[in-house]
Design an enzyme around this catalytic site. Structure first.
Site, PDB file in Angstrom:
ATOM      1  N   GLY A 104       0.854  -1.179   0.000  1.00 25.96           N
ATOM      2  CA  GLY A 104       0.000   0.000   0.000  1.00 25.96           C
ATOM      3  C   GLY A 104       0.888   1.227   0.000  1.00 25.96           C
ATOM      4  O   GLY A 104       1.797   1.347   0.842  1.00 25.96           O
TER       5      GLY A 104
ATOM      6  N   TYR B 138      -3.509  -7.230  -4.622  1.00 22.00           N
ATOM      7  CA  TYR B 138      -3.031  -7.053  -5.989  1.00 22.00           C
ATOM      8  C   TYR B 138      -2.037  -8.150  -6.309  1.00 22.00           C
ATOM      9  O   TYR B 138      -1.355  -8.680  -5.420  1.00 22.00           O
ATOM     10  CB  TYR B 138      -2.485  -5.647  -6.238  1.00 22.00           C
TER      11      TYR B 138
ATOM     12  N   TYR C  34      -5.131  -5.662 -10.217  1.00 21.65           N
ATOM     13  CA  TYR C  34      -5.787  -5.269  -8.982  1.00 21.65           C
ATOM     14  C   TYR C  34      -7.012  -6.148  -8.711  1.00 21.65           C
ATOM     15  O   TYR C  34      -7.751  -6.505  -9.618  1.00 21.65           O
ATOM     16  CB  TYR C  34      -6.258  -3.821  -9.047  1.00 21.65           C
ATOM     17  N   ASP C  35      -7.226  -6.458  -7.429  1.00 23.77           N
ATOM     18  CA  ASP C  35      -8.443  -7.145  -6.986  1.00 23.77           C
ATOM     19  C   ASP C  35      -8.832  -6.522  -5.650  1.00 23.77           C
ATOM     20  O   ASP C  35      -8.611  -7.088  -4.585  1.00 23.77           O
ATOM     21  CB  ASP C  35      -8.184  -8.649  -6.849  1.00 23.77           C
TER      22      ASP C  35
ATOM     23  N   ASN D 135       0.648   9.598  -7.755  1.00 24.89           N
ATOM     24  CA  ASN D 135       0.295   8.175  -7.903  1.00 24.89           C
ATOM     25  C   ASN D 135      -0.972   7.974  -8.735  1.00 24.89           C
ATOM     26  O   ASN D 135      -1.914   7.295  -8.309  1.00 24.89           O
ATOM     27  CB  ASN D 135       0.104   7.531  -6.520  1.00 24.89           C
TER      28      ASN D 135
ATOM     29  N   GLY E 281       7.433  -0.025  -5.114  1.00 22.71           N
ATOM     30  CA  GLY E 281       7.632   0.765  -3.905  1.00 22.71           C
ATOM     31  C   GLY E 281       8.810   1.716  -3.980  1.00 22.71           C
ATOM     32  O   GLY E 281       9.093   2.416  -2.993  1.00 22.71           O
TER      33      GLY E 281
ATOM     34  N   GLY F 180       9.061   4.534  -5.611  1.00 21.64           N
ATOM     35  CA  GLY F 180       8.586   5.906  -5.433  1.00 21.64           C
ATOM     36  C   GLY F 180       8.210   6.212  -4.001  1.00 21.64           C
ATOM     37  O   GLY F 180       8.422   7.327  -3.509  1.00 21.64           O
ATOM     38  N   ASP F 181       7.655   5.238  -3.307  1.00 20.21           N
ATOM     39  CA  ASP F 181       7.314   5.423  -1.897  1.00 20.21           C
ATOM     40  C   ASP F 181       8.581   5.565  -1.054  1.00 20.21           C
ATOM     41  O   ASP F 181       8.614   6.334  -0.092  1.00 20.21           O
ATOM     42  CB  ASP F 181       6.479   4.254  -1.394  1.00 20.21           C
TER      43      ASP F 181
END
Length: 335
Positions: free
Chosen positions: A34, A89, A104-105, A167, A275, A277-278
């Protein structure tokens, strides 16, 4: 005092092992992810007090995700349990000239269906220095969009700084009758830091900008500063993949007074780019929370995203000494 409150959906990531395609074999590797949670985890490992605000189902999947964040040092008392399901996901990792692919789910998840008044923001933001949001949360549906706007506006009312990561996820916005530009403008309008590039700014302002060269990127930044009076800094990376295992990445921070641009760093032998970018956002916020200037923030953001590419999973788990060693060029064994 909490350094950062992150608001967003907790997800389980199910990925094909090694470099396989999804369901090529009969097992999947599980990670907790996330975008906003990744920033909270990254900052927690750098010694900052972080809090997660989210919603998960009251079942073993939701509780496992919350436990994983708690084990990483994130305060999870802002995560509520409610009806619904766990967002998922599925990842097929890239290999060679084959790009990574995500399915995605997450429709109908506990977070996506939470009402906009599910969170007591006055309590959750009490004593916080910063609220961190991303464009993924409002993309999930009208309730999530309203909740993000309420959180950002309440933060500003309480004197809590707001950072926002663009994002943009077209696949999520397209599922419902959405108006991304209007919603995102309201959110960015509350932020002092935007993580995004000329494409994010083009979406916000409804005009095209080129990312070719520093002058063109500065043009986009100045247009954003003109449009959003509260905005003080825009942080971004530029990525040039040569193949799935070798990328060239640079970083940039624009302020109202000027810009700082890094040289490109070549990242080879990539383990996991998800991740990155996070991790950049966590590195930038870490430096600023420590009282660093924008140039330091740019370098530490780039360093943390480079390190993240060496680590499986969605979030950076590197500590201050790891960051310092990387910036010092220490690639030999640390004994």
């Amino acid at each position: 005092m909490t350094d950062l409150v992150a608001f967003g959906e907790l997800l389980l990531r199910l990925s094909a092992p090694g470099r396989e395609l999804l369901l090529q074999s009969n097992r999947l590797d599980v990670q907790v992810g996330g975008a906003e949670a990744n920033v909270a985890v990254g900052l927690a490992h750098l010694g900052h007090a972080t809090r997660m605000v989210s919603a998960v189902p009251g079942n073993p999947l939701g509780r496992a995700a919350v436990a994983a964040l708690g084990a990483a040092g994130v305060d999870t008392r802002g995560v509520i349990e409610r009806d619904g399901r766990m967002g998922l996901y599925f990842l097929s990792p890239g290999a060679g000239l084959r790009a990574a692919d995500i399915v995605y789910d997450r429709a109908g998840s506990s977070f996506a269906t939470a009402p906009e008044d599910a969170f007591d923001w006055r309590t959750l933001l009490s004593g916080a220095k910063r609220l961190h949001l991303s464009g993924i949360t409002p993309a999930l549906g009208p309730g999530s969009a309203a909740a993000a706007i309420i959180a950002a506006e309440m933060a500003r009312e309480l004197g809590v700084a707001v950072s926002f990561d663009g994002n943009y996820r077209a696949r999520l916005w397209e599922v419902w009758d959405s108006d991304p530009r209007t919603i995102l403008r309201r959110l960015v309008g509350q932020a002092d830091i935007l993580f995004g590039n000329h494409r994010d700014i083009a979406l916000l302002l409804g005009r095209e900008f080129s990312g070719d060269g520093p002058d063109r990127r500065r043009e986009a930044a100045e247009a954003a500063f003109d449009a959003f009076p509260k905005l003080q800094a825009i942080a971004s990376t530029a990525r040039h993949p040569e193949d799935a295992d070798r990328h060239r990445i640079s970083a940039r921070i624009d302020t109202r007074d000027g810009a700082h641009q890094s040289e490109e760093v070549v990242i080879s032998g990539i383990v996991d780019r998800i991740g990155g970018g996070d991790a950049f956002a966590a590195g930038v916020l870490h430096a600023l929370l420590d009282g660093g200037d924008p140039e330091r923030a740019m370098h530490e953001g780039l360093a943390l995203t480079c390190l993240k590419h060496s680590l499986p999973g969605d979030a950076s788990r590197f500590r201050r000494e790891d960051l310092a060693a990387f910036l010092a060029g220490g690639f030999d064994v640390r004994r």
